[in-house]
Motif scaffolding. Structure first.
Motif, PDB file in Angstrom:
ATOM      1  N   GLU A 224       3.500  -9.914  -2.054  1.00 23.91           N
ATOM      2  CA  GLU A 224       2.375  -8.979  -2.183  1.00 23.91           C
ATOM      3  C   GLU A 224       1.995  -8.393  -0.828  1.00 23.91           C
ATOM      4  O   GLU A 224       1.685  -7.203  -0.700  1.00 23.91           O
ATOM      5  CB  GLU A 224       1.179  -9.697  -2.800  1.00 23.91           C
ATOM      6  CG  GLU A 224       1.371 -10.053  -4.268  1.00 23.91           C
ATOM      7  CD  GLU A 224       0.196 -10.840  -4.808  1.00 23.91           C
ATOM      8  OE1 GLU A 224      -0.712 -11.166  -4.000  1.00 23.91           O
ATOM      9  OE2 GLU A 224       0.179 -11.141  -6.026  1.00 23.91           O
ATOM     10  N   LEU A 225       2.012  -9.225   0.210  1.00 21.77           N
ATOM     11  CA  LEU A 225       1.661  -8.746   1.539  1.00 21.77           C
ATOM     12  C   LEU A 225       2.688  -7.746   2.049  1.00 21.77           C
ATOM     13  O   LEU A 225       2.340  -6.739   2.680  1.00 21.77           O
ATOM     14  CB  LEU A 225       1.560  -9.935   2.501  1.00 21.77           C
ATOM     15  CG  LEU A 225       1.176  -9.578   3.938  1.00 21.77           C
ATOM     16  CD1 LEU A 225      -0.193  -8.895   3.976  1.00 21.77           C
ATOM     17  CD2 LEU A 225       1.166 -10.823   4.810  1.00 21.77           C
ATOM     18  N   ALA A 226       3.963  -8.048   1.753  1.00 21.09           N
ATOM     19  CA  ALA A 226       5.006  -7.116   2.189  1.00 21.09           C
ATOM     20  C   ALA A 226       4.818  -5.749   1.537  1.00 21.09           C
ATOM     21  O   ALA A 226       4.961  -4.696   2.176  1.00 21.09           O
ATOM     22  CB  ALA A 226       6.375  -7.689   1.854  1.00 21.09           C
ATOM     23  N   VAL A 227       4.478  -5.751   0.272  1.00 19.86           N
ATOM     24  CA  VAL A 227       4.232  -4.480  -0.430  1.00 19.86           C
ATOM     25  C   VAL A 227       3.010  -3.788   0.145  1.00 19.86           C
ATOM     26  O   VAL A 227       2.980  -2.571   0.347  1.00 19.86           O
ATOM     27  CB  VAL A 227       4.062  -4.747  -1.939  1.00 19.86           C
ATOM     28  CG1 VAL A 227       3.616  -3.476  -2.654  1.00 19.86           C
ATOM     29  CG2 VAL A 227       5.364  -5.277  -2.526  1.00 19.86           C
ATOM     30  N   LEU A 228       1.983  -4.600   0.437  1.00 21.55           N
ATOM     31  CA  LEU A 228       0.748  -4.041   0.973  1.00 21.55           C
ATOM     32  C   LEU A 228       0.970  -3.399   2.341  1.00 21.55           C
ATOM     33  O   LEU A 228       0.404  -2.360   2.663  1.00 21.55           O
ATOM     34  CB  LEU A 228      -0.305  -5.152   1.063  1.00 21.55           C
ATOM     35  CG  LEU A 228      -1.687  -4.733   1.557  1.00 21.55           C
ATOM     36  CD1 LEU A 228      -2.316  -3.720   0.593  1.00 21.55           C
ATOM     37  CD2 LEU A 228      -2.598  -5.939   1.701  1.00 21.55           C
ATOM     38  N   LYS A 229       1.809  -4.027   3.155  1.00 24.25           N
ATOM     39  CA  LYS A 229       2.077  -3.489   4.488  1.00 24.25           C
ATOM     40  C   LYS A 229       2.829  -2.167   4.421  1.00 24.25           C
ATOM     41  O   LYS A 229       2.630  -1.279   5.253  1.00 24.25           O
ATOM     42  CB  LYS A 229       2.884  -4.507   5.298  1.00 24.25           C
ATOM     43  CG  LYS A 229       2.068  -5.717   5.731  1.00 24.25           C
ATOM     44  CD  LYS A 229       2.937  -6.763   6.388  1.00 24.25           C
ATOM     45  CE  LYS A 229       3.554  -6.206   7.648  1.00 24.25           C
ATOM     46  NZ  LYS A 229       4.368  -7.223   8.352  1.00 24.25           N
ATOM     47  N   LYS A 230       3.689  -2.047   3.441  1.00 20.33           N
ATOM     48  CA  LYS A 230       4.506  -0.835   3.357  1.00 20.33           C
ATOM     49  C   LYS A 230       3.749   0.324   2.701  1.00 20.33           C
ATOM     50  O   LYS A 230       3.965   1.479   3.033  1.00 20.33           O
ATOM     51  CB  LYS A 230       5.784  -1.130   2.568  1.00 20.33           C
ATOM     52  CG  LYS A 230       6.732  -2.071   3.290  1.00 20.33           C
ATOM     53  CD  LYS A 230       7.967  -2.328   2.439  1.00 20.33           C
ATOM     54  CE  LYS A 230       8.920  -3.271   3.158  1.00 20.33           C
ATOM     55  NZ  LYS A 230      10.123  -3.545   2.338  1.00 20.33           N
ATOM     56  N   ALA A 231       2.878   0.022   1.775  1.00 23.78           N
ATOM     57  CA  ALA A 231       2.214   1.096   1.016  1.00 23.78           C
ATOM     58  C   ALA A 231       1.003   1.608   1.786  1.00 23.78           C
ATOM     59  O   ALA A 231       0.111   0.819   2.114  1.00 23.78           O
ATOM     60  CB  ALA A 231       1.794   0.575  -0.354  1.00 23.78           C
ATOM     61  N   PRO A 232       0.919   2.944   2.091  1.00 23.16           N
ATOM     62  CA  PRO A 232      -0.269   3.510   2.765  1.00 23.16           C
ATOM     63  C   PRO A 232      -1.434   3.593   1.789  1.00 23.16           C
ATOM     64  O   PRO A 232      -1.246   3.764   0.594  1.00 23.16           O
ATOM     65  CB  PRO A 232       0.197   4.897   3.197  1.00 23.16           C
ATOM     66  CG  PRO A 232       1.279   5.244   2.238  1.00 23.16           C
ATOM     67  CD  PRO A 232       1.955   3.969   1.854  1.00 23.16           C
ATOM     68  N   LYS A 233      -2.629   3.425   2.317  1.00 22.34           N
ATOM     69  CA  LYS A 233      -3.826   3.492   1.485  1.00 22.34           C
ATOM     70  C   LYS A 233      -4.189   4.959   1.247  1.00 22.34           C
ATOM     71  O   LYS A 233      -4.296   5.748   2.194  1.00 22.34           O
ATOM     72  CB  LYS A 233      -4.998   2.777   2.168  1.00 22.34           C
ATOM     73  CG  LYS A 233      -4.791   1.282   2.303  1.00 22.34           C
ATOM     74  CD  LYS A 233      -4.761   0.618   0.940  1.00 22.34           C
ATOM     75  CE  LYS A 233      -4.597  -0.870   1.078  1.00 22.34           C
ATOM     76  NZ  LYS A 233      -4.581  -1.527  -0.234  1.00 22.34           N
TER      77      LYS A 233
END
Length: 261
Positions: A224-233
């Motif tokens: 989940e963190l890896a996805v969160l780091k890659k996806a811009p808000k």
């Protein structure tokens, strides 16, 4: 509210269930060796007792036979001497009767006398043989005293051997009783160890299950963190989005450090 990341359990804490409790059978081995020694000693003692008993029985039988022969010789000698004396008395009476008869001659007296002398000589020869045999038997009877001393010694040895055998059998019985008690105590200890071991295995299995669950959660959080780091808000500038990703990263790193503490 953020979900708490569970801590994984280091696997080196999960090795206890591989240790088995073994009871060293030194006491049982010692008892078996001691029992074997006792059995050998008992067998040897029993054999010696049997030999002594046979020697005693042989000597006692020999003593009885000598005593029986002594009585037989004495009885035969008495009977033969009485026969000789009776024959001599009979001879004297017959000769006296012949001489008192008016028709008796010297030839008849001589013939009767010779006939009785022949009978008496035969019995006296038999008497001499019996007396010679009795003399030899008397030598054996004198040796009987030595046999009696030997017999007393053998009986004393036999009595001591029997007492030793009783003591040995008593000790064997006591040792067997003590060994059974030790075996019972050992079995109770083993049963207790098995009980503790089963509890430990149950506890370790629960820890292993918990560890697997925490590893699954950790993997999911990492993904989940890896996805969160890659996806811009959406709606955030590049700098704001970067600050948010760094903030999430440091928060994850803090949880990760706490996870392995």
């Amino acid at each position: 509210m953020e979900e708490e990341v569970p801590r994984a359990i280091p696997t080196h804490f999960l090795d206890h269930h591989h240790h088995n409790h073994h009871y060293t059978p030194s006491l049982t081995l010692h008892h078996n060796i001691q029992t074997e020694n006792y059995n050998e000693e008992l067998a040897e003692l029993t054999s010696e007792i049997s030999i002594k008993q046979k020697l005693i029985e042989g000597l006692e039988q020999s003593q009885r036979r000598l005593e029986t022969m002594r009585h037989q010789y004495e009885e035969k000698l008495n009977v033969l001497m009485n026969r000789i004396r009776a024959t001599q008395e009979e001879r004297d009476k017959v000769i006296a009767n012949i001489k008192s008869s008016s028709h008796a001659g010297d030839d008849k007296v001589k013939a009767v006398k010779q006939e009785y002398e022949r009978k008496i000589n035969t019995m006296q020869n038999e008497l001499k043989k019996l007396q010679a045999a009795q003399k030899e038997h008397s030598k054996l009877m004198r040796e009987r005293n030595q046999h009696e001393r030997q017999l007393r010694t053998l009986k004393g040895d036999l009595a001591e051997m029997k007492r030793t055998k009783v003591r040995l059998m008593t000790k064997m019985k006591e040792d067997n009783t003590r060994a059974k008690q030790e075996e019972l105590k050992k079995n109770k200890e083993i049963a207790q160890l098995h009980k503790v071991s089963r509890k430990q295995e149950t506890y370790i299995k629960s820890l292993e299950a918990e560890n697997r669950l925490k590893n699954v959660v950790l993997k999911r959080k990492t993904e989940e963190l890896a996805v969160l780091k890659k996806a811009p808000k959406p709606g955030l500038s590049g700098k704001a989005s970067g600050r948010l990703r760094r903030k999430c990263f440091w928060r994850f790193l803090w949880n990760f450090v706490e996870f392995w503490q």
